[in-house]
Design an enzyme around this catalytic site. Sequence first.
Site, mmCIF file in Angstrom:
data_model
loop_
_atom_site.group_PDB
_atom_site.id
_atom_site.type_symbol
_atom_site.label_atom_id
_atom_site.label_comp_id
_atom_site.label_asym_id
_atom_site.label_seq_id
_atom_site.Cartn_x
_atom_site.Cartn_y
_atom_site.Cartn_z
ATOM 1 N N ASN A 9 45.201 39.538 40.475
ATOM 2 C CA ASN A 9 44.650 40.810 40.953
ATOM 3 C C ASN A 9 43.326 40.520 41.658
ATOM 4 O O ASN A 9 42.316 40.298 41.003
ATOM 5 C CB ASN A 9 44.447 41.760 39.763
ATOM 6 C CG ASN A 9 43.814 43.074 40.186
ATOM 7 O OD1 ASN A 9 43.643 43.336 41.376
ATOM 8 N ND2 ASN A 9 43.462 43.903 39.217
ATOM 9 N N TRP A 10 43.374 40.533 42.964
ATOM 10 C CA TRP A 10 42.163 40.231 43.746
ATOM 11 C C TRP A 10 41.126 41.343 43.663
ATOM 12 O O TRP A 10 39.986 41.148 44.071
ATOM 13 C CB TRP A 10 42.538 40.024 45.215
ATOM 14 C CG TRP A 10 43.100 38.674 45.534
ATOM 15 C CD1 TRP A 10 43.249 37.607 44.681
ATOM 16 C CD2 TRP A 10 43.576 38.227 46.818
ATOM 17 N NE1 TRP A 10 43.788 36.533 45.353
ATOM 18 C CE2 TRP A 10 43.996 36.898 46.663
ATOM 19 C CE3 TRP A 10 43.685 38.830 48.064
ATOM 20 C CZ2 TRP A 10 44.516 36.146 47.727
ATOM 21 C CZ3 TRP A 10 44.207 38.087 49.129
ATOM 22 C CH2 TRP A 10 44.607 36.760 48.957
ATOM 23 N N LYS A 11 41.532 42.520 43.221
ATOM 24 C CA LYS A 11 40.630 43.687 43.240
ATOM 25 C C LYS A 11 40.103 43.879 44.673
ATOM 26 O O LYS A 11 40.842 43.596 45.604
ATOM 27 C CB LYS A 11 39.531 43.521 42.196
ATOM 28 C CG LYS A 11 40.139 43.215 40.813
ATOM 29 C CD LYS A 11 39.185 43.325 39.662
ATOM 30 C CE LYS A 11 39.938 43.044 38.362
ATOM 31 N NZ LYS A 11 39.115 43.209 37.172
ATOM 32 N N HIS A 94 45.377 50.595 36.527
ATOM 33 C CA HIS A 94 44.358 49.623 36.102
ATOM 34 C C HIS A 94 43.172 50.391 35.510
ATOM 35 O O HIS A 94 42.857 51.501 35.957
ATOM 36 C CB HIS A 94 43.911 48.783 37.300
ATOM 37 C CG HIS A 94 43.082 47.610 36.883
ATOM 38 N ND1 HIS A 94 41.742 47.723 36.606
ATOM 39 C CD2 HIS A 94 43.409 46.318 36.651
ATOM 40 C CE1 HIS A 94 41.279 46.527 36.235
ATOM 41 N NE2 HIS A 94 42.274 45.666 36.258
ATOM 42 N N GLU A 96 40.146 50.143 35.971
ATOM 43 C CA GLU A 96 39.142 50.522 36.981
ATOM 44 C C GLU A 96 39.559 51.797 37.722
ATOM 45 O O GLU A 96 38.714 52.597 38.112
ATOM 46 C CB GLU A 96 38.906 49.340 37.941
ATOM 47 C CG GLU A 96 38.142 48.225 37.224
ATOM 48 C CD GLU A 96 38.447 46.814 37.679
ATOM 49 O OE1 GLU A 96 39.014 46.633 38.760
ATOM 50 O OE2 GLU A 96 38.130 45.871 36.915
ATOM 51 N N GLU A 162 45.553 45.052 28.970
ATOM 52 C CA GLU A 162 44.239 44.563 29.378
ATOM 53 C C GLU A 162 43.161 45.282 28.567
ATOM 54 O O GLU A 162 42.759 46.402 28.931
ATOM 55 C CB GLU A 162 44.005 44.845 30.867
ATOM 56 C CG GLU A 162 44.989 44.153 31.779
ATOM 57 C CD GLU A 162 44.401 43.906 33.164
ATOM 58 O OE1 GLU A 162 44.449 42.756 33.600
ATOM 59 O OE2 GLU A 162 43.866 44.834 33.785
ATOM 60 N N GLY A 168 36.448 40.871 33.040
ATOM 61 C CA GLY A 168 35.278 40.450 33.804
ATOM 62 C C GLY A 168 34.064 40.140 32.951
ATOM 63 O O GLY A 168 32.963 39.973 33.465
ATOM 64 N N SER A 207 39.710 38.060 31.423
ATOM 65 C CA SER A 207 39.043 36.758 31.398
ATOM 66 C C SER A 207 40.006 35.581 31.197
ATOM 67 O O SER A 207 39.668 34.595 30.532
ATOM 68 C CB SER A 207 37.928 36.746 30.347
ATOM 69 O OG SER A 207 36.952 37.732 30.646
ATOM 70 N N GLY A 228 42.039 38.420 37.145
ATOM 71 C CA GLY A 228 41.103 38.914 38.147
ATOM 72 C C GLY A 228 40.266 37.785 38.734
ATOM 73 O O GLY A 228 40.651 37.122 39.690
ATOM 74 N N GLY A 229 39.099 37.544 38.134
ATOM 75 C CA GLY A 229 38.121 36.584 38.672
ATOM 76 C C GLY A 229 38.706 35.228 39.040
ATOM 77 O O GLY A 229 38.419 34.685 40.114
HETATM 78 P P1 13P Z 1 39.224 39.277 34.881
HETATM 79 O O1 13P Z 1 40.296 38.203 34.867
HETATM 80 O O2 13P Z 1 38.212 39.081 35.954
HETATM 81 O O3 13P Z 1 38.654 39.501 33.517
HETATM 82 O O4 13P Z 1 39.981 40.648 35.287
HETATM 83 C C1 13P Z 1 41.107 41.030 34.582
HETATM 84 C C2 13P Z 1 41.745 42.153 35.297
HETATM 85 O O5 13P Z 1 41.225 43.258 35.317
HETATM 86 C C3 13P Z 1 43.026 41.897 35.981
HETATM 87 O O6 13P Z 1 43.637 43.080 36.376
#
Ligand code: 13P
Length: 245
Positions: A9-11, A94, A96, A162, A168, A207, A228-229
């Site tokens: 997930n690049w966000k 998600h 967010e 999640e 994050g 994470s 994500g990251g």
């Molecule tokens: P991180 O891997 O940066 O913690 O993000 C997780 C995430 O929200 C994937 O959708």
Amino acid sequence: MPNTLLALNWKMNKTPTEARAWAEELKEKYVPVDGVELAVMAPALDLSSLAANLPAGVEFGGQDVSEHESGAYTGEISAAMLKDTGATYVVIGHSERRDYHQETDAQVAAKAKQAQANGLVPIVCVGEKLDVREKGEQVAFTLRQLEGSLAGVGAEVVVAYEPVWAIGTGKTATADDAEELAAAIREALKQQYGAKAGSIRILYGGSVKPENIAEICSKPNVNGALVGGASLKVPDVLGMNAALK
Ligand code: 13P
């Protein structure tokens, strides 16, 4: 057992030009792993660039979709538009989106149904915040959220657990924490989908990185990760993919 899904997930990161460079680097270095599927969830504007440049066998998808079919919804992206780029998946609900855009479980379910009606596989996200975990109510909370988010949704779905406190933050749930929720989610899926629940993939997200992915995905009900990251740099992605061998 279904294939393991390594979903990135690049966000809100990477322009189409950056997406192309990332895809070209991946193409140079990617070695498929048996039983592992790699998929990149990118901003909608990046999808054409990914379609043209990803290595064969690597899937892609969007990060949100409209709950409406088409029409006067300025700024929204329809499931048919995502599908037309060649997308396979779309992330829905998600945390967010739930937090910053007040998305409700009912909207998440409507979006997931819209995705399925257009041939996309929704990746439906659920998970508790820190205050819920501190009260020990993570299972009840997450299952309630799941029930609302999958109301009327078909079995061609992926569920991502999640925990919001692990996103994050560098705080990963332990593999046992992930399995506790994944097992509870599996039971709920059996109630809703019967025998088909066995082939629904349940992902863990929060994470995840090359160093911890193997342990988390070794748990019986965890069928992959939503990352994500650590999805932004190709070497990290290759490291996670190789760790799942
Ligand atoms: P991180 O891997 O940066 O913690 O993000 C997780 C995430 O929200 C994937 O959708």
